[in-house]
Design an enzyme around this catalytic site. Structure first.
Site, PDB file in Angstrom:
ATOM      1  N   HIS A 139      20.268  -5.993  -7.934  1.00 19.20           N
ATOM      2  CA  HIS A 139      19.753  -5.505  -6.916  1.00 19.20           C
ATOM      3  C   HIS A 139      19.932  -3.984  -7.000  1.00 19.20           C
ATOM      4  O   HIS A 139      21.006  -3.543  -7.076  1.00 19.20           O
ATOM      5  CB  HIS A 139      20.087  -5.888  -5.471  1.00 19.20           C
ATOM      6  CG  HIS A 139      19.087  -5.405  -4.382  1.00 19.20           C
ATOM      7  ND1 HIS A 139      19.042  -4.175  -3.898  1.00 19.20           N
ATOM      8  CD2 HIS A 139      18.363  -5.968  -3.232  1.00 19.20           C
ATOM      9  CE1 HIS A 139      18.175  -3.934  -3.030  1.00 19.20           C
ATOM     10  NE2 HIS A 139      17.739  -5.378  -2.667  1.00 19.20           N
TER      11      HIS A 139
ATOM     12  N   ARG B  41      14.096   1.401   2.178  1.00 20.14           N
ATOM     13  CA  ARG B  41      13.083   1.942   1.433  1.00 20.14           C
ATOM     14  C   ARG B  41      11.806   1.581   1.782  1.00 20.14           C
ATOM     15  O   ARG B  41      10.899   2.675   1.970  1.00 20.14           O
ATOM     16  CB  ARG B  41      12.997   1.744  -0.110  1.00 20.14           C
ATOM     17  CG  ARG B  41      14.307   2.555  -0.847  1.00 20.14           C
ATOM     18  CD  ARG B  41      14.381   1.997  -2.262  1.00 20.14           C
ATOM     19  NE  ARG B  41      15.067   0.648  -2.460  1.00 20.14           N
ATOM     20  CZ  ARG B  41      14.886  -0.457  -3.127  1.00 20.14           C
ATOM     21  NH1 ARG B  41      14.033  -0.460  -4.142  1.00 20.14           N
ATOM     22  NH2 ARG B  41      15.656  -1.457  -2.825  1.00 20.14           N
TER      23      ARG B  41
END
Ligand SMILES: Cc1cc2nc3c(=O)[nH]c(=O)nc-3n(C[C@H](O)[C@H](O)[C@H](O)COP(=O)(O)OP(=O)(O)OC[C@H]3O[C@@H](n4cnc5c(N)ncnc54)[C@H](O)[C@@H]3O)c2cc1C
Length: 603
Positions: free
Chosen positions: A236, A256
């Site tokens: 990740h 995000r």
């Protein structure tokens, strides 16, 4: 047999995360007796840590979304190595599974007109993740547990399965020990579901908790089932990196999704520098367009920070290697900047990302509403796992089923965020249903008494080696080896060193010793976990060596491109008659015409 308690269940589910709970609920609803075993306390499974949301094409926020788009997004994300049947079922069934969860009491965030709110996430064309702030997994586990409690499921908490038994060509039982007293439990079952989650603890830097030592994948493999896609480990892009004590802890992609941007030490939004060809048409050209997407403008395309995880992680590594990283070897993730765009930004961030706000405040003394976070890649998820049939979730060993992160197929070479929680619900249900059906058609078979005695002796062997090596030392070296030699950027020479290193570590693991008694003895537990960690690491390294190309989560510095000859098959690992790992390349069956047309249409 002395020293062992016996339990009989029609269906034994190993693992009480989202997949295991959903499987147990479904099996119990078919009227069979169900036992549910978990290593930790009920409610503590990894699923509880899930933050960003569950992907389901309900079209609540953008009515252009539907199962077809979700299906093609999943395949594109997985670089077309997915089991397409699973991707199809997943895309079609996840909306119903989410609505069912809501009917069972899950309280999702809402749109202004009262529907389940959905948020943006990497690789998903439209806002698709149903969520509860950034604590979605907690709500999911709470709901499944509350519902499951009323189904008459027998729960065995803090019980770790160490061996599966096979008789008459099918899985018939399992040996486990309870952590509290260290006593053995023998489970006899007509069908067994593996739902034991991931393998993250094979690496030094990981978002995964102590439980994720690859037990299910390893148990299945040693029982004779096949593993698939083990080279595909997801790193990740955003884990915490500072202070050292919190390194690896996840920073959800929802940051995000809510407008967070990635910057290097020069303050440059470097994600605009490299946009893969197959995502170019879907990606914003300018920061302005990216921000409009975050606000929900249907004419805008997503910002490059929401490209797939494999790509974002590699872009971060590129910046760090080029000397443009942050002081502690990562880059900056900035959500505070949205104060330039919206009023009351600090309140908005705290409302949308409450866990992230507290995580950084308490662990790093950083206020994310004013200050960028320092982040870097962390081992997060394994796309590979037990090879299963797409419809029934049965492994290649009859009577043994697998679902959730422990199973392979749905995600191919790379998983899209949010597609795990929906995977658990869709395929947990299917596994539970199939296992109940199998149990109804097959009688109970007792595991061989000699094999059970041998398995108990083997599990207790570390106590005999009082002067043996400390299991933690072997675990530590294994995690370092995998991190350094089989991590985010791989080469032939590193992988060969990893393979050699694993041979030596297996010898050392065979000689580890523990002291003290069997009650709550973490040294002993680690000695037993080591076997699983070694098995999954060997499968990862062998598969990574064989895949001489870069695709999804697997990046080879010596073969940086995708190669067509690897694009149509999966690597499958099984145990040969001599007990060695045998790897073969298995072609993906052709897709039906209607699905092929969809893929072309949404390209
Ligand atoms: C911090 C974090 C955030 C995440 N956020 C998201 C997200 O927003 N959306 C998303 O889709 N995915 C997310 N993921 C991924 C997702 O949470 C996991 O992939 C998923 O929860 C795995 O569920 P599972 O049911 O397969 O297994 P788990 O929830 O991992 O449960 C495994 C169970 O197996 C048991 N077990 C293991 N070994 C044994 C054994 N030998 N004997 C007995 N029991 C055993 C464990 O005790 C546990 O009960 C996140 C992951 C992390 C770490």
């Amino acid at each position: 047999m002395a020293d062992v308690q016996n339990f009989d269940h029609d269906v034994l589910v190993i693992g009480a995360g989202g997949a295991g709970l959903r499987a147990a609920i479904e099996a119990a609803s078919k009227g069979v007796s169900v036992g549910l075993v978990c290593k930790s306390l009920l409610g503590k499974a990894h699923t509880v840590m899930a933050e960003g949301g569950v992907a389901a094409a309900m079209g609540n926020v953008d009515d252009r979304d539907n199962w077809r788009v979700h299906f093609t997004d999943t395949l594109r994300g997985g670089q077309y190595l997915n089991n397409w049947r699973m991707a199809e079922l997943h895309a079609k069934e996840s909306p119903d599974r989410v609505r069912e969860l809501e009917a069972w009491g899950a309280l999702f965030d809402r749109t202004p007109d009262g529907r389940i709110l959905q948020r943006n996430f990497g690789g998903h064309r439209y806002p698709r993740l149903a969520h509860v702030g950034d604590r979605t997994g907690l709500e999911m586990i709470r709901t499944l547990q509350d519902h499951g409690v009323h189904q008459g499921i027998d729960v065995h908490m803090e019980v770790t399965v160490v061996t599966l038994f096979v008789s008459q060509g099918r899985a018939v039982g399992a040996l486990a020990y309870d952590r509290e007293r260290g006593r053995f439990r023998l489970f006899r079952a007509k069908a067994i579901v593996i739902a034991t989650g991931g393998i993250g603890r094979a690496y030094k830097i990981t978002s995964n908790s102590w439980e994720y030592t690859g037990d299910g994948q390893s148990l299945a493999y040693h029982a004779g089932a096949a593993l698939m896609d083990m080279e595909f480990v997801q790193f990740h892009p955003t884990g915490m990196i500072w202070p050292p004590s919190v390194r690896g802890i996840l920073v959800t992609e929802a940051v995000r999704g809510e407008g967070g941007v990635l910057k290097n030490k020069e303050g440059r939004r470097f994600m605009f520098d490299d946009i893969p060809e197959n995502y170019r048409a879907q990606t914003a050209d300018t920061p302005e367009e990216g921000w409009r997407y975050v606000l929900g403008d249907k004419n805008a395309r997503r910002p490059p920070e929401l490209l797939t995880r494999d790509h974002v992680a590699r872009c971060i590594m590129r910046e760090v290697r080029a000397g443009r990283g942050s002081p502690h070897g990562g880059v900056f993730l900035d959500i505070a900047w949205i104060k330039e765009k919206i009023p009351k930004a600090a309140e908005h961030i705290k409302k949308k990302l409450p866990s992230m706000y507290h995580q950084f405040k308490q662990m790093a003394d950083i206020d994310i509403t004013t200050t960028p976070m320092e982040i870097g890649p962390t081992t997060h998820y394994v796309m590979g796992g037990v090879r299963v049939d797409g419809d029934t979730q049965m492994s290649t060993l009859p009577g043994l089923f697998a679902a959730g992160e422990a199973a392979a197929g749905l995600h191919g070479a790379n998983r899209l965020g949010g597609n795990s929680l929906s995977d658990l619900l869709v395929f947990g249900k299917r596994a539970g249903e199939s296992a109940a059906g199998f149990a109804a058609q097959h009688g109970a078979v007792a595991p061989d008494a000699g094999e059970v005695t041998e398995a108990m002796k083997d599990a207790l062997a570390p106590f005999e080696r009082t002067t043996g090596e400390n299991p933690y030392a072997v675990q530590h070296d294994l995690q370092n080896l995998m991190q350094e030699m089989a991590g985010i950027v791989r080469t032939e020479s590193d992988l060969l060193r990893a393979a050699e290193g694993l041979v030596k570590l297996r010898e050392r693991a065979a000689g580890v010793g523990v002291s003290g008694n069997r009650e709550y003895n973490p040294g002993w537990h680690t000695a037993l976990d080591l076997r699983h960690l070694l098995t999954v690491s060997e499968a990862i390294v062998a598969s990574a060596l064989a895949r001489k190309e870069s695709r999804g989560g697997h990046f080879r510095d010596d073969y940086p491109e995708k190669k067509p000859e690897f694009g149509g098959s999966n690597f499958v690992a099984g145990k040969d008659p001599a007990g060695r790992l045998a790897l073969r390349s298995v072609p993906i069956p052709p897709m039906p015409d209607e699905l092929t047309k969809l893929v072309e249409e949404f390209k």
